[in-house]
Scaffold this active site. Structure first.
Site, PDB file in Angstrom:
ATOM      1  N   ARG A  77     -21.932   5.696   6.262  1.00 29.84           N
ATOM      2  CA  ARG A  77     -22.718   4.479   6.462  1.00 29.84           C
ATOM      3  C   ARG A  77     -23.743   4.670   7.573  1.00 29.84           C
ATOM      4  O   ARG A  77     -24.917   4.733   7.350  1.00 29.84           O
ATOM      5  CB  ARG A  77     -21.794   3.298   6.792  1.00 29.84           C
ATOM      6  N   SER A 133     -13.781  -2.452   4.922  1.00 29.02           N
ATOM      7  CA  SER A 133     -12.604  -3.255   4.568  1.00 29.02           C
ATOM      8  C   SER A 133     -12.212  -4.148   5.750  1.00 29.02           C
ATOM      9  O   SER A 133     -11.778  -5.287   5.558  1.00 29.02           O
ATOM     10  CB  SER A 133     -11.423  -2.350   4.211  1.00 29.02           C
ATOM     11  N   HIS A 170     -17.400   0.881  -1.450  1.00 28.07           N
ATOM     12  CA  HIS A 170     -16.565   1.936  -2.047  1.00 28.07           C
ATOM     13  C   HIS A 170     -16.923   2.121  -3.525  1.00 28.07           C
ATOM     14  O   HIS A 170     -17.062   3.246  -4.007  1.00 28.07           O
ATOM     15  CB  HIS A 170     -15.079   1.554  -1.970  1.00 28.07           C
ATOM     16  N   LYS A 203       0.586   2.386   9.124  1.00 28.42           N
ATOM     17  CA  LYS A 203      -0.286   1.202   9.105  1.00 28.42           C
ATOM     18  C   LYS A 203       0.394   0.024   8.420  1.00 28.42           C
ATOM     19  O   LYS A 203       1.251   0.210   7.561  1.00 28.42           O
ATOM     20  CB  LYS A 203      -1.586   1.527   8.353  1.00 28.42           C
TER      21      LYS A 203
END
Ligand code: PNS
Length: 181
Positions: A89, A127, A16, A40
């Site tokens: 990615r 993460s 990040h 979440k």
């Protein structure tokens, strides 16, 4: 031109940070916007994630860190930004990111999503991977900023390997629809 870099950042990784640093060279201002998602159960509360990002972006003059609730495009309008910045990615990211970019464009036709290819060294990093490693007692020092590694370590210190640590709660603060720091 102002760019919003939205995300969960639970926690921020070196991947990040790489996107933020490179984004800062392209845009006048980059606003890192941490989504406050009540659906979440994060490892770190939103305010702590905001502070973690602030600490590790201190060397960048044109970065602002904030949190928001609701739609990213509504937040972008509020901040007068017409660009969303996202890192890509691998091919596996592409489908979700493309769907998100198209969806956002249907919500506001002035918004554009700009993708930066994640640097090779971080192409595997997320993460979730960080949390998985930390959960089982592995070192994440090479994956996240130094202070964040300490926070993670502290978070899992009293948790037996494999167990999920309890969330550290901040005192509740009233949330307006948008919480601008
Ligand atoms: O770091 P993440 O979890 O991949 O970030 C995802 C995020 C926060 C960018 C995305 O979930 C989001 O924009 N959520 C806000 C709700 C929204 O605007 N939804 C419409 C676009 S799909």
């Amino acid at each position: 031109m102002i760019a919003i870099y939205p995300g969960s950042f639970d926690p921020i990784t070196l991947g990040h940070l790489d996107i933020i640093e490179r984004g800062c060279k392209l845009f006048e201002r980059v606003i890192v916007a941490v989504l406050c998602n009540p659906e979440k159960s994060p490892l770190f509360p939103v305010q702590e994630r905001v502070e973690q990002i602030r600490r590790c972006t201190q060397h960048l003059e044109n970065v602002e860190v904030d949190s928001f609730v609701g739609l990213t495009v509504d937040y972008a309008k509020l901040r007068n930004a017409k660009v969303l910045l996202r890192g890509l990615r691998a091919v596996s990211d592409f489908e979700k990111e493309l769907q998100m970019a198209h969806t956002n464009h249907t919500l506001w036709d002035e918004i554009e999503t700009v993708f930066l290819a994640t640097s090779n060294e971080y192409s595997f990093l997320s993460s979730s991977v960080v949390k998985e490693i930390a959960k089982f007692g592995g070192s994440v020092d090479h994956l996240v900023p130094q202070q964040v590694a300490l926070d993670i370590c502290q978070c899992y210190a009293e948790t037996p390997p494999g167990a999920t640590p309890p969330i550290i709660m901040n005192p509740p603060t009233p949330l307006n629809h948008f919480q601008v720091e």
